[in-house]
Design a protein around this motif. Structure first.
Motif, PDB file in Angstrom:
ATOM      1  N   ARG A 119      32.582  36.645  29.227  1.00 62.46           N
ATOM      2  CA  ARG A 119      32.803  35.222  29.522  1.00 62.46           C
ATOM      3  C   ARG A 119      31.847  34.358  28.731  1.00 62.46           C
ATOM      4  O   ARG A 119      32.226  33.327  28.168  1.00 62.46           O
ATOM      5  N   TYR A 124      38.492  35.082  27.980  1.00 69.29           N
ATOM      6  CA  TYR A 124      39.202  34.824  29.239  1.00 69.29           C
ATOM      7  C   TYR A 124      39.316  36.164  29.950  1.00 69.29           C
ATOM      8  O   TYR A 124      39.740  37.164  29.360  1.00 69.29           O
ATOM      9  N   CYS A 145      33.589  37.229  38.504  1.00 71.65           N
ATOM     10  CA  CYS A 145      33.721  36.188  37.478  1.00 71.65           C
ATOM     11  C   CYS A 145      35.000  36.332  36.668  1.00 71.65           C
ATOM     12  O   CYS A 145      34.997  36.244  35.445  1.00 71.65           O
ATOM     13  N   TYR A 146      36.112  36.564  37.365  1.00 71.49           N
ATOM     14  CA  TYR A 146      37.408  36.532  36.703  1.00 71.49           C
ATOM     15  C   TYR A 146      37.852  35.075  36.537  1.00 71.49           C
ATOM     16  O   TYR A 146      37.549  34.223  37.367  1.00 71.49           O
ATOM     17  N   HIS A 147      38.595  34.818  35.482  1.00 71.04           N
ATOM     18  CA  HIS A 147      39.279  33.529  35.382  1.00 71.04           C
ATOM     19  C   HIS A 147      40.582  33.562  36.167  1.00 71.04           C
ATOM     20  O   HIS A 147      40.982  32.556  36.762  1.00 71.04           O
ATOM     21  N   GLY A 148      41.275  34.705  36.114  1.00 74.03           N
ATOM     22  CA  GLY A 148      42.583  34.769  36.729  1.00 74.03           C
ATOM     23  C   GLY A 148      42.948  36.154  37.233  1.00 74.03           C
ATOM     24  O   GLY A 148      42.247  37.141  36.986  1.00 74.03           O
ATOM     25  N   PHE A 179      40.974  31.268  41.422  1.00 78.31           N
ATOM     26  CA  PHE A 179      41.462  32.055  40.299  1.00 78.31           C
ATOM     27  C   PHE A 179      42.816  31.512  39.856  1.00 78.31           C
ATOM     28  O   PHE A 179      43.664  31.189  40.694  1.00 78.31           O
ATOM     29  N   TRP A 180      43.030  31.449  38.542  1.00 81.31           N
ATOM     30  CA  TRP A 180      44.352  31.130  38.032  1.00 81.31           C
ATOM     31  C   TRP A 180      45.252  32.356  38.182  1.00 81.31           C
ATOM     32  O   TRP A 180      44.769  33.468  38.446  1.00 81.31           O
ATOM     33  N   LYS A 222      41.941  28.680  30.168  1.00 80.61           N
ATOM     34  CA  LYS A 222      40.729  28.485  30.973  1.00 80.61           C
ATOM     35  C   LYS A 222      40.850  27.247  31.855  1.00 80.61           C
ATOM     36  O   LYS A 222      40.263  27.197  32.945  1.00 80.61           O
TER      37      LYS A 222
END
Length: 305
Positions: A119, A124, A145-148, A179-180, A222
């Motif tokens: 990250r 991503y 710390c995931y985006h999605g 999260f996306w 993001k």
């Protein structure tokens, strides 16, 4: 004031892509160029080659009409030490990550360290196929710390009936995680492209980006400026004057949900738009539409707090 997750620049472009794909460099059967050509011929705008535990540099396959994102799928572990797969996607090579770099992650602690490092270097980070991995929300740490989260994985859904992660994602949202979503094929192409068993072209992500570059696509992801689909299109989704607006391709059902139950819906034969008056107590709202074939499109949440 209008609130939306979609990029509002006048020249923004809708771009269709697959974020999860395997080649002969891991357990797929096609070369990166063959995959690029196949997806371009099927109307896609971008593709991420994410071979298992090895980074394959595909930047040379990008052109004016098609973009290759850089990526890798790493076998890793949750903080509860359950096996998981994580996608790392980026626009340009990360620091100290040359072509052919291999990954080996032995435990949950080093998994989180890798996620933070990637990250920080601009990647991503997406948790893949949670249902196929037998995950529960408790397997996702509060500081993950995931985006999605990949909420639709076509290969595991089509071939194993285990690719729908939308309920898992919903549980995380209700828990308070931001999260996306994400949708992809996870294709390995062990069957012919015209075969009923083909695992390509069934789940995709549509990004609204400033331009067709890899950097613009990653930036839009993001920011959540995209939706996941197995067929329908979402042309707009926003909240204005305490009213949620959905504009989509012809569908039979439109749902608005959020941190409360799915309390707003419309049904018909050729629905292309609808508006819903919000209660005023929502923390976030999101849209889901379904077409006559049972295929769905999922927006990302619009946060109202």
């Amino acid at each position: 004031m209008k609130k939306t997750i979609f990029l509002q620049e006048p020249r923004a472009q809708w771009l269709k892509g697959n974020l999860h794909c395997h080649s002969v460099f891991s357990d797929g059967t096609m070369t990166p160029q063959e995959l690029r050509d196949a997806y371009r011929q099927h109307g896609y705008d971008f593709l991420a080659l994410t071979d298992h535990n090895v980074y394959v540099d595909t930047r040379a396959l990008s052109g004016e009409s098609f973009t290759m994102l850089q990526g890798v799928e790493v076998n890793a572990f949750t903080h509860t030490e359950k096996p998981i797969h994580i996608n790392f996607l980026w626009a340009n090579p990360c620091d100290s990550l040359p072509d052919g770099t291999r990954f080996s992650v032995p435990d949950g602690v080093q998994t989180q360290e890798l996620c933070r490092t990637m990250r920080d270097q601009g990647a991503y980070v997406m948790l893949n196929h949670p249902h196929w991995s037998w995950l529960e929300p408790s397997d996702v740490a509060p500081d993950a710390c995931y985006h999605g989260v990949e909420i639709y994985n076509y290969s595991t859904e089509w071939l194993e009936n285990m690719g729908d992660g939308s309920v898992f994602w919903t549980q995380l949202l209700h828990r308070g995680d931001r999260f996306w979503n994400g949708g992809s094929d996870d294709n390995h192409n062990r069957y012919e492209m015209d075969s009923l068993y083909c695992d390509s072209f069934g789940g995709f992500t549509v990004v609204k980006a400033a331009d067709r570059s890899a950097a613009a696509i990653i930036e839009a992801m993001k920011a959540g400026s995209f939706y996941t689909s197995t067929g329908p299109s979402l042309f707009d989704f926003y909240v204005e004057d305490d009213t949620a607006h959905v504009v989509c391709s012809p569908c039979t059902r439109i749902y608005i949900t959020g941190d409360q139950h799915q309390y707003q819906y419309a049904m018909g034969c050729h629905l292309t738009e609808h508006t819903f008056r919000l209660r005023g107590t929502e923390k976030f709202v999101r849209a889901e539409v379904k077409d006559a074939a049972g295929r769905s499109a999922y927006s990302n949440p619009i946060y109202l707090d």
